[in-house]
Design a protein around this motif. Structure first.
Motif, short mmCIF file in Angstrom:
data_model
loop_
_atom_site.label_atom_id
_atom_site.label_comp_id
_atom_site.label_asym_id
_atom_site.label_seq_id
_atom_site.Cartn_x
_atom_site.Cartn_y
_atom_site.Cartn_z
N LEU A 173 -16.61 -40.73 -6.78
CA LEU A 173 -17.23 -40.22 -8.00
C LEU A 173 -16.83 -41.03 -9.23
N SER A 174 -15.77 -41.82 -9.13
CA SER A 174 -15.34 -42.60 -10.29
C SER A 174 -16.34 -43.71 -10.63
N VAL A 175 -17.28 -43.99 -9.71
CA VAL A 175 -18.27 -45.04 -9.95
C VAL A 175 -19.31 -44.57 -10.97
N GLY A 176 -19.62 -43.29 -10.95
CA GLY A 176 -20.68 -42.77 -11.82
C GLY A 176 -20.29 -42.79 -13.29
N ASP A 177 -21.30 -42.60 -14.16
CA ASP A 177 -21.03 -42.55 -15.59
C ASP A 177 -20.36 -41.23 -15.94
N ALA A 178 -19.80 -41.17 -17.17
CA ALA A 178 -19.01 -40.00 -17.59
C ALA A 178 -19.84 -38.71 -17.55
N TYR A 179 -21.11 -38.80 -18.01
CA TYR A 179 -21.97 -37.62 -18.02
C TYR A 179 -22.15 -37.07 -16.61
N PHE A 180 -22.43 -37.97 -15.64
CA PHE A 180 -22.66 -37.50 -14.28
C PHE A 180 -21.37 -37.00 -13.63
N GLN A 181 -20.23 -37.60 -13.98
CA GLN A 181 -18.96 -37.10 -13.47
C GLN A 181 -18.74 -35.65 -13.89
N HIS A 182 -19.09 -35.32 -15.14
CA HIS A 182 -18.97 -33.94 -15.59
C HIS A 182 -19.87 -33.02 -14.77
N LYS A 183 -21.09 -33.46 -14.49
CA LYS A 183 -22.01 -32.66 -13.68
C LYS A 183 -21.45 -32.44 -12.28
N CYS A 184 -20.90 -33.51 -11.71
CA CYS A 184 -20.34 -33.41 -10.35
C CYS A 184 -19.20 -32.41 -10.30
N PHE A 185 -18.26 -32.51 -11.25
CA PHE A 185 -17.11 -31.62 -11.22
C PHE A 185 -17.50 -30.18 -11.54
N ASP A 186 -18.55 -30.00 -12.35
CA ASP A 186 -19.05 -28.65 -12.59
C ASP A 186 -19.58 -28.04 -11.30
N LYS A 187 -20.28 -28.87 -10.50
CA LYS A 187 -20.81 -28.38 -9.24
C LYS A 187 -19.69 -28.09 -8.25
N ILE A 188 -18.68 -28.95 -8.24
CA ILE A 188 -17.53 -28.73 -7.36
C ILE A 188 -16.83 -27.43 -7.72
N ARG A 189 -16.65 -27.17 -9.02
CA ARG A 189 -16.03 -25.92 -9.45
C ARG A 189 -16.88 -24.71 -9.04
N LYS A 190 -18.21 -24.85 -9.13
CA LYS A 190 -19.12 -23.78 -8.72
C LYS A 190 -18.95 -23.49 -7.22
N PHE A 191 -18.88 -24.55 -6.41
CA PHE A 191 -18.66 -24.38 -4.97
C PHE A 191 -17.34 -23.65 -4.71
#
Length: 412
Positions: A173-191
């Motif tokens: 996930l470190s490859v993605g841009d900062a905005y998408f990293q936030h989206k990813c971690f929000d989804k991980i927290r939701k899971f």
């Protein structure tokens, strides 16, 4: 019952002096081995319980990614065994399996079916995947024209379109841009909230401290520590600072917490306290109160240049504020053994309610990579209460000047 069980796992690779030696072993299987084993993992044991989030930390080459590949089933252990339960999704090297000549959409169908989804299921998930990936018309263009970040977006969107029982996340996930990293971690927290078990490898200590219940530290292929994310992160920091000397130790503080101390010992913090403007030592502070942080440093050996740094952390160990005398342009030069330095740092404690700690660093430059004389986590613990400010949330108090105009004619 655990969702992931790791028992005595080890991984070794065969090293041959000559290519012919490999062929020799294949042709004559009962002959003497012509290789030497290089162990990248040894004697790894731990369990992950249902709904738990576990972080894995370690220096480069510690064996983190190899361990995740073994758990996800893409690599086999040399010794030991791994057991997993439920639907496991591993986010490792996202997008590496995409065919460059096929479009993003075509690759989604191929990768989705390989992951066990039917074409009908992928059809129903496609709108959600497109919305989350946010790559627009590129989804119907060949992957060979994608940036690495676009591939990560598409692969993550597919991999997390259906909530897994176990989610394994590498540094991909470190490859993605900062905005998408936030989206990813929000989804991980939701899971996580929905019951997904999480196993995450990251150099981002703040992310592990924010998400995980427990952390494991690997070093040179072995598990060297397991405990709270803050404790393991502190020890990891110390390993980075002292990877040559390896002088890292734990001590119990007056509050019963375990503090990590590292360094070569030329200087040490002898005393640290917070006082109010009347000079009285305090450990409970009112939000916004004027206070002074007093630090007494003892010089044990001759030091050409000394920098003092300090970091205020919240209860999860995440940084709130930090600086040092290098950035403040106030180094102290040519110190002799036996000298003492007294530092007084005055500031307004514009902090939210809660428990905080202060870490100190005695170094020669702006960081601890050149000379780490002493790094001390949990050097001081204090509490903040809100006595006279309006209610607010967060770790920072920001005075607000609010105006409301009911007769506003400006619609901009």
């Amino acid at each position: 019952m655990s969702v992931i069980t790791i028992k005595n796992v080890g991984k070794a690779y065969k090293n041959y002096n000559r290519k012919l030696d490999r062929l020799f072993e294949l042709i004559i299987p009962f002959a003497k081995n012509k290789h030497k084993k290089k162990w990248v993992l040894q004697d790894i044991d731990f369990e992950v319980m249902p709904g738990e989030a576990v972080g894995i930390l370690g220096l480069n080459g510690a064996g983190k990614s190899t361990l995740l590949k073994i758990i996800s089933g893409t690599s086999k252990p040399t010794t030991g065994h791994v057991k997993t339960k439920g639907r496991v999704i591993a986010l490792l090297e996202l997008g590496m399996g995409f065919h460059p000549e096929f479009s993003g959409r075509q690759n989604l169908y191929l990768a989705g079916q390989l992951a066990g989804l039917s074409r009908k299921e992928i059809d129903s998930l496609m709108p959600e995947i497109e919305i989350f990936a946010e790559i627009g018309e590129y989804i119907d263009k060949p992957v060979k024209v994608y940036s690495s970040g676009m591939q990560v977006r598409l692969a993550f969107s597919l991999a997390t379109a259906v909530r897994p029982d176990v989610l394994i996340v590498d540094e991909a996930l470190s490859v993605g841009d900062a905005y998408f990293q936030h989206k990813c971690f929000d989804k991980i927290r939701k899971f996580r909230k929905e019951g997904t078990t999480l196993l995450i490898v990251s150099h981002d200590k703040a992310a592990i401290q924010a998400i995980c219940d427990r952390a494991i530290l690997l070093n040179a292929g072995k598990k060297v520590m397991e405990g709270s994310p803050e404790l393991v992160s502190d020890y990891y920091n110390a390993l980075i600072a002292d990877k040559e000397s390896g002088d890292v130790k734990h001590i119990k503080t007056n509050t019963g917490d375990v503090a990590t101390i590292s360094g070569t010992g030329e200087a040490t913090v002898k005393n640290i306290k917070i006082i109010n403007i009347d000079g009285k030592e305090i450990d409970v502070i009112n939000t916004g109160q004027q206070v002074i942080l007093k630090i007494l440093v003892e010089i044990r050996k001759e030091i050409p240049r000394l920098i003092l740094g300090y970091m205020i952390k919240d209860r999860l160990g995440q940084p709130v504020f930090g600086t040092n005398t290098h950035y403040l342009d106030m180094p102290v030069d040519n110190l002799k053994a036996g000298e003492y330095l007294s530092y007084e740092i005055a500031f307004d404690a514009d902090l939210g309610e809660g428990s905080y700690s202060i870490a100190t660093a005695l170094v020669s430059t702006e960081n601890h990579l050149a000379d780490n004389f002493e790094w001390k986590d949990l050097a001081l613990v204090f509490n903040v209460v809100n006595v006279d400010k309006p209610n607010f949330v967060g770790t920072t108090w920001m005075p607000v000047n609010l105006k409301i105009d009911r007769n506003c004619m400006d619609k901009s």
